[in-house]
Design an enzyme around this catalytic site. Structure first.
Site, mmCIF file in Angstrom:
data_model
loop_
_atom_site.group_PDB
_atom_site.id
_atom_site.type_symbol
_atom_site.label_atom_id
_atom_site.label_comp_id
_atom_site.label_asym_id
_atom_site.label_seq_id
_atom_site.Cartn_x
_atom_site.Cartn_y
_atom_site.Cartn_z
ATOM 1 N N SER A 1 7.517 11.781 -56.660
ATOM 2 C CA SER A 1 6.393 11.277 -57.446
ATOM 3 C C SER A 1 6.223 9.787 -57.197
ATOM 4 O O SER A 1 7.194 9.022 -57.265
ATOM 5 C CB SER A 1 6.639 11.521 -58.941
ATOM 6 O OG SER A 1 5.734 10.782 -59.734
ATOM 7 N N LYS A 2 5.013 9.369 -56.894
ATOM 8 C CA LYS A 2 4.754 7.951 -56.660
ATOM 9 C C LYS A 2 4.997 7.132 -57.926
ATOM 10 O O LYS A 2 5.281 5.943 -57.860
ATOM 11 C CB LYS A 2 3.318 7.746 -56.180
ATOM 12 C CG LYS A 2 3.055 8.315 -54.783
ATOM 13 C CD LYS A 2 1.624 8.059 -54.349
ATOM 14 C CE LYS A 2 1.364 8.631 -52.956
ATOM 15 N NZ LYS A 2 -0.025 8.407 -52.520
ATOM 16 N N ARG A 3 4.876 7.775 -59.092
ATOM 17 C CA ARG A 3 5.070 7.062 -60.355
ATOM 18 C C ARG A 3 6.533 7.017 -60.776
ATOM 19 O O ARG A 3 6.989 6.037 -61.354
ATOM 20 C CB ARG A 3 4.244 7.724 -61.464
ATOM 21 C CG ARG A 3 2.740 7.557 -61.313
ATOM 22 C CD ARG A 3 2.030 8.162 -62.505
ATOM 23 N NE ARG A 3 2.309 9.596 -62.625
ATOM 24 C CZ ARG A 3 1.978 10.334 -63.684
ATOM 25 N NH1 ARG A 3 1.382 9.763 -64.712
ATOM 26 N NH2 ARG A 3 2.247 11.622 -63.710
ATOM 27 N N LYS A 4 7.284 8.073 -60.475
ATOM 28 C CA LYS A 4 8.655 8.174 -60.967
ATOM 29 C C LYS A 4 9.711 7.776 -59.938
ATOM 30 O O LYS A 4 10.814 7.384 -60.311
ATOM 31 C CB LYS A 4 8.932 9.612 -61.431
ATOM 32 C CG LYS A 4 8.048 10.084 -62.576
ATOM 33 C CD LYS A 4 8.379 11.524 -62.934
ATOM 34 C CE LYS A 4 7.502 12.032 -64.069
ATOM 35 N NZ LYS A 4 7.804 13.442 -64.400
#
Length: 473
Positions: free
Chosen positions: A239-242
């Site tokens: 995930s690019k966010r996580k």
């Protein structure tokens, strides 16, 4: 013998993803081992999201990793005329046709076909209408030979593909006149003489339609190799966010490029039990035969291990050069190299997994006014430490030397004078007073690198703190 030509073709819509970096590395290593040519091509046909800033970020990331290229960067948008020429040639020969179907019409018919047990592919509604250029808003579709076999022997996944009847007539030109990715990538690979396409497994399902395009062009397709995707340690999709997925972020976090390169090549590839690879060894040993098919887990603990390994290996000159910007950030000023800086960096090699951590741990040397951690002060700067600390300070002030040997002697004499006090009972309060934390290199090395004046100043302040707390009690 044909010279191998590979390519890395990123989209400049953001940072350099670790998956893209690994794809570039695999192509580069294979090409360098076989004495071929590595081409860099920027696939910037997504005009809304593609930027030159993102393109430069990709190039900077590759350069940082030490991945060079022999040709390029070519930009796909600069080849728009060539892509249009191929589409017009297809229309003239009947290999492609114009389609007027709207999105709503396509969706309605697709749902009906799926409900009837069909495959939901384009039904060929406009295939035989022979629409001309003045038919109105339209797309262009490839006339796929429904009896063809679109299979190939993938160098990683083995026998792959499907029959043409299962994919339908895909779009090759949008209604605004721009080419679809599949058309552009096939034409570019052909024109650039690409012999091997090594790319992520997410493109595996795209290959049958691209093979149909090669058939329409009466051209021999390149050899394909689809490498496994990189997944999180849990096995889920990154995930690019996580998850940390940007090469630029790893660089900003202080990881060394040689560690990053070593880590990336081991994501999905192996060479016996070897874990440590220099760039030269990667080139010497890399092959596609030992690339696995399952998702490659991004184990950050292994990256930390590798980075620490390379921190230990670096020369003093190289280590200071790499650490310098991180030291400047912690110090809030340009840090000039001197013996104390070299010494503290050397002491921290085995205590750091990347340069940000190393610079933060060197903070007690980089700044004059340290801040003592509250927890460490509460635990170690207590009234019970007052008398030994006062005696140690007296011994240090009286000493005319400031060497590890003289420091060790002062500690030993102080401990002996206070009932054979264990060294840790004295060293820990001193460490907290001098570094602000309960962790540092050996106490004698720490005081040596901090220096006489700053050590004594910090010890006096710690004594004042202990006395004030004793008075409040």
């Amino acid at each position: 013998m044909t010279t191998i030509r590979t390519r890395f073709a990123p989209s400049p819509t953001g940072f350099l993803h670790i998956g893209g970096a690994r794809t570039a590395l695999f192509n580069w290593a294979l090409t360098r081992r076989l004495g071929g040519e590595f081409v860099l091509r920027i696939e910037d046909t997504d005009l809304e999201r593609s930027t030159r800033e993102s393109e430069e970020a990709v190039l900077d990331g590759l350069r940082w990793l030490g991945i060079d290229w022999d040709e390029g960067p070519h930009r796909q948008t600069e080849r728009a005329g060539r892509h249009a020429e191929v589409v017009e040639g297809f229309l003239e020969s009947g290999a492609a046709y114009r389609c007027l179907c709207t999105k709503d019409e396509l969706e309605e018919r697709r749902e009906a076909e799926l409900a009837a047990g069909g495959k939901g592919i384009y039904d060929g509604h406009c295939r035989e209408l022979e629409l001309g250029p003045d038919c109105g808003t339209h797309v262009v579709r490839l006339r796929v030979d429904r009896d063809a076999s679109l299979q190939w022997d993938d160098l990683v996944f083995g026998p792959s593909g499907q029959d043409a009847s299962e994919i339908g007539d895909g779009i090759i030109r949008r209604s605004d006149g721009s080419p679809l990715y599949h058309l552009a990538v096939v034409v570019d690979d052909l024109d650039m003489g690409i012999t091997h396409v090594v790319r992520g497994a997410d493109h595996h399902s795209n290959t049958p339609f691209q093979l149909a395009l090669y058939r329409a062009l009466r051209a021999t397709p390149p050899i394909f190799a689809h490498v496994p995707l990189i997944v999180a340690e849990s096995g889920r999709k990154l995930s690019k966010r996580k998850d940390p997925v940007s090469i630029q972020q790893f660089k900003a976090d202080g990881y060394l490029p040689e560690a990053m390169l070593n880590w990336l090549v081991r994501l999905g590839w192996s060479h016996g039990d070897q874990e440590i690879f220099s760039a030269a060894e990667i080139v010497e040993h890399f092959d596609l035969e030992h690339v696995g098919r399952s998702g490659a887990q991004a184990d950050l603990a292994k990256l930390d291990f590798l980075c620490q390994h390379y921190l230990k290996e670096r020369s003093s000159d190289s280590l200071f050069e790499a650490a310098s910007p991180f030291l400047d950030t912690v110090a809030g000023r340009p840090v000039e190299r001197d013996a104390s800086i070299d010494l503290v960096l050397d002491l921290l090699r085995e205590r750091s997994t990347q340069l940000v951590e190393m610079a933060q741990k060197a903070r007690f040397v980089l700044i004059d006014e340290i801040e003592i951690e509250a927890g460490a002060a509460k635990k170690h700067l207590r009234p019970v430490a007052l008398a030994p600390l006062e005696a140690l300070v007296e011994s240090l002030v009286a000493s005319g030397e400031w060497t590890r040997e003289s420091l060790e002697r002062a500690f030993e004499e102080t401990c002996k004078a206070h009932g054979d006090l264990k060294l840790g009972k004295l060293a820990q309060p001193v460490r907290v007073a001098v570094t602000g934390t309960g962790a540092s290199p050996g106490i004698y090395e720490t005081l040596e690198v901090v220096g006489r004046d700053r050590t004594l100043d910090r010890l006096h302040k710690a004594l004042a703190l202990i006395r004030a707390r004793a008075a409040e009690a």
